[in-house]
Design an enzyme around this catalytic site. Structure first.
Site, PDB file in Angstrom:
ATOM      1  N   ASP A   1       0.813  -1.224   0.000  1.00 24.57           N
ATOM      2  CA  ASP A   1       0.000   0.000   0.000  1.00 24.57           C
ATOM      3  C   ASP A   1       0.846   1.274   0.000  1.00 24.57           C
ATOM      4  OD1 ASP A   1      -2.670  -0.819  -0.183  1.00 24.57           O
ATOM      5  OD2 ASP A   1      -2.849  -1.188   1.971  1.00 24.57           O
TER       6      ASP A   1
ATOM      7  N   ARG B   1       0.627  -1.577   7.567  1.00 26.59           N
ATOM      8  CA  ARG B   1       1.140  -0.359   6.930  1.00 26.59           C
ATOM      9  C   ARG B   1       2.105   0.445   7.825  1.00 26.59           C
ATOM     10  NH1 ARG B   1      -2.808   3.208   3.404  1.00 26.59           N
ATOM     11  NH2 ARG B   1      -0.740   3.772   2.650  1.00 26.59           N
TER      12      ARG B   1
ATOM     13  N   ARG C   1     -10.160   5.758  10.576  1.00 30.73           N
ATOM     14  CA  ARG C   1      -8.700   5.652  10.634  1.00 30.73           C
ATOM     15  C   ARG C   1      -8.097   6.655  11.620  1.00 30.73           C
ATOM     16  NH1 ARG C   1      -6.606   2.881   6.095  1.00 30.73           N
ATOM     17  NH2 ARG C   1      -8.108   1.286   5.561  1.00 30.73           N
TER      18      ARG C   1
ATOM     19  N   HIS D   1     -11.651   7.149   4.513  1.00 32.52           N
ATOM     20  CA  HIS D   1     -10.734   8.293   4.642  1.00 32.52           C
ATOM     21  C   HIS D   1     -11.478   9.537   4.137  1.00 32.52           C
ATOM     22  CE1 HIS D   1      -6.643   5.963   4.328  1.00 32.52           C
ATOM     23  NE2 HIS D   1      -6.767   6.449   5.546  1.00 32.52           N
TER      24      HIS D   1
ATOM     25  N   CYS E   1      -5.091   9.507  -3.357  1.00 28.43           N
ATOM     26  CA  CYS E   1      -4.394   8.601  -2.440  1.00 28.43           C
ATOM     27  C   CYS E   1      -2.934   8.411  -2.848  1.00 28.43           C
ATOM     28  CB  CYS E   1      -5.067   7.232  -2.408  1.00 28.43           C
ATOM     29  SG  CYS E   1      -6.784   7.264  -1.916  1.00 28.43           S
TER      30      CYS E   1
HETATM   31  N1  ARG Z   1      -5.359  -0.025   1.012  1.00 31.38           N
HETATM   32  C1  ARG Z   1      -5.109   1.287   1.540  1.00 31.38           C
HETATM   33  C2  ARG Z   1      -5.672   1.406   2.937  1.00 31.38           C
HETATM   34  O1  ARG Z   1      -6.765   0.935   3.154  1.00 31.38           O
HETATM   35  C3  ARG Z   1      -5.680   2.342   0.648  1.00 31.38           C
HETATM   36  C4  ARG Z   1      -5.326   3.733   1.094  1.00 31.38           C
HETATM   37  C5  ARG Z   1      -5.956   4.786   0.256  1.00 31.38           C
HETATM   38  N2  ARG Z   1      -5.437   6.040   0.575  1.00 31.38           N
HETATM   39  C6  ARG Z   1      -6.158   7.159   0.755  1.00 31.38           C
HETATM   40  N3  ARG Z   1      -5.541   8.282   0.889  1.00 31.38           N
HETATM   41  N4  ARG Z   1      -7.470   7.102   0.849  1.00 31.38           N
HETATM   42  O2  ARG Z   1      -5.079   1.963   3.825  1.00 31.38           O
END
Ligand code: ARG
Length: 281
Positions: free
Chosen positions: A74, A99, A145, A174, A274
């Site tokens: 990612d 991550r 998040r 997000h 992203c």
């Molecule tokens: N697979 C990543 C996650 O879920 C995707 C992140 C996407 N990034 C964003 N800025 N929305 O963390």
């Protein structure tokens, strides 16, 4: 209203940091878009990412690249790894253990590129995934998040006013999947944003209506293809190719829309924004 729509849209040259999807994969699930049983192609992701990068360069923007790291599929989503305002860097702290290690690679990139004012957050903070700069205030998402306590931390570290917004739909986990800034301004009333209201709590919707009465209101179709994950320089707006409804509304308001295909990256739950961390000086 018509006067607003006829305003000339002035582009601002940007500096972006991006990470090629060299080790792109979907082998864990941390958002509803990710399905490890659906095959992904590094080659397709790379071609789409390269087209996005080259689109920015054709617009006259600077794109820096950070080296991709094995085991961090990612990492292509660079927006999650830093919030930079006036040369001050607030790093990130990921919610998902898969991550976590990305944050340190980006911190090091900033150190190696001469940034001295770098703070790594104590609270869970997914950077520009949940933070959007309007030119005067930082809009800050929470709910899935970024920890709400990270909003106060960002205000203290960056020295800018932060406005908290609550996300309520897991598909729009997000802030940058539900809202983006079209045109920055130093006073909040004239900055322009686009957003998908259903992604926000009732209170946050009222805050957005109050702060941005002339916002572009997106619909479900715009949101589902990651249309709200657009990137604007104040005039040119990069959108996923499927976001035709949103594009028409932006064109009416005087923006130029450029389409990119991000279908492969969307399999991980990401779009143009992203992949793009903005370095503001
Ligand atoms: N697979 C990543 C996650 O879920 C995707 C992140 C996407 N990034 C964003 N800025 N929305 O963390």
């Amino acid at each position: 209203m018509p006067e607003l729509e006829q305003q000339p849209r002035v582009p601002m040259t940007r500096r972006y940091l991006m990470c090629p999807p060299r080790y792109f994969a979907v082998d864990y699930v941390i958002n509803p878009w990710m399905d490890p049983s659906v095959p992904v192609s590094v080659d397709t992701a790379t071609a789409q990412w390269t087209e996005l990068r080259d689109t920015y360069r054709r617009l006259g923007h600077t794109v820096e690249e950070i080296e991709a790291q094995p085991g961090l599929p990612d990492m292509v989503f660079a927006a999650n790894s830093g919030t930079v305002v006036d040369g001050r860097v607030l790093g990130s702290r990921f919610r998902a253990p898969q991550r976590t290690a990305e944050a340190e690679h980006f911190r090091r990139w900033f150190v190696e590129h001469g940034y001295r004012d770098i703070t790594m957050p104590e609270k869970i903070n997914e950077a520009e995934g949940d933070f959007a700069w309007t030119g005067k205030v930082l809009l800050a998402g929470t709910g899935f998040r970024t920890d709400p306590a990270a909003h106060a931390e960002a205000q203290e570290v960056l020295g800018v006013p932060v406005v908290s917004l609550r996300l309520i739909d897991p598909s729009y986990y997000h802030l940058d999947t539900a809202l983006f800034v079209l045109a920055e301004a130093t006073d909040t009333t004239s900055a322009q944003i686009a957003y998908y209201a259903d992604a926000f709590s009732a209170g946050s919707r009222k805050v957005l209506e109050r702060m941005f009465p002339d916002a572009v209101i997106a619909d479900r179709a715009d949101a589902e293809c990651f249309g709200l994950n657009g990137v604007s320089d104040g005039r040119n707006v990069v959108l996923p190719v499927e976001a035709t409804g949103l594009a028409a509304r932006l064109t009416e308001r005087g923006y130029e829309v450029l389409f990119v295909d991000i279908s492969e990256l969307r399999k991980a739950g990401g779009g143009p924004k992203c992949c793009t961390l903005e370095i503001r000086k």
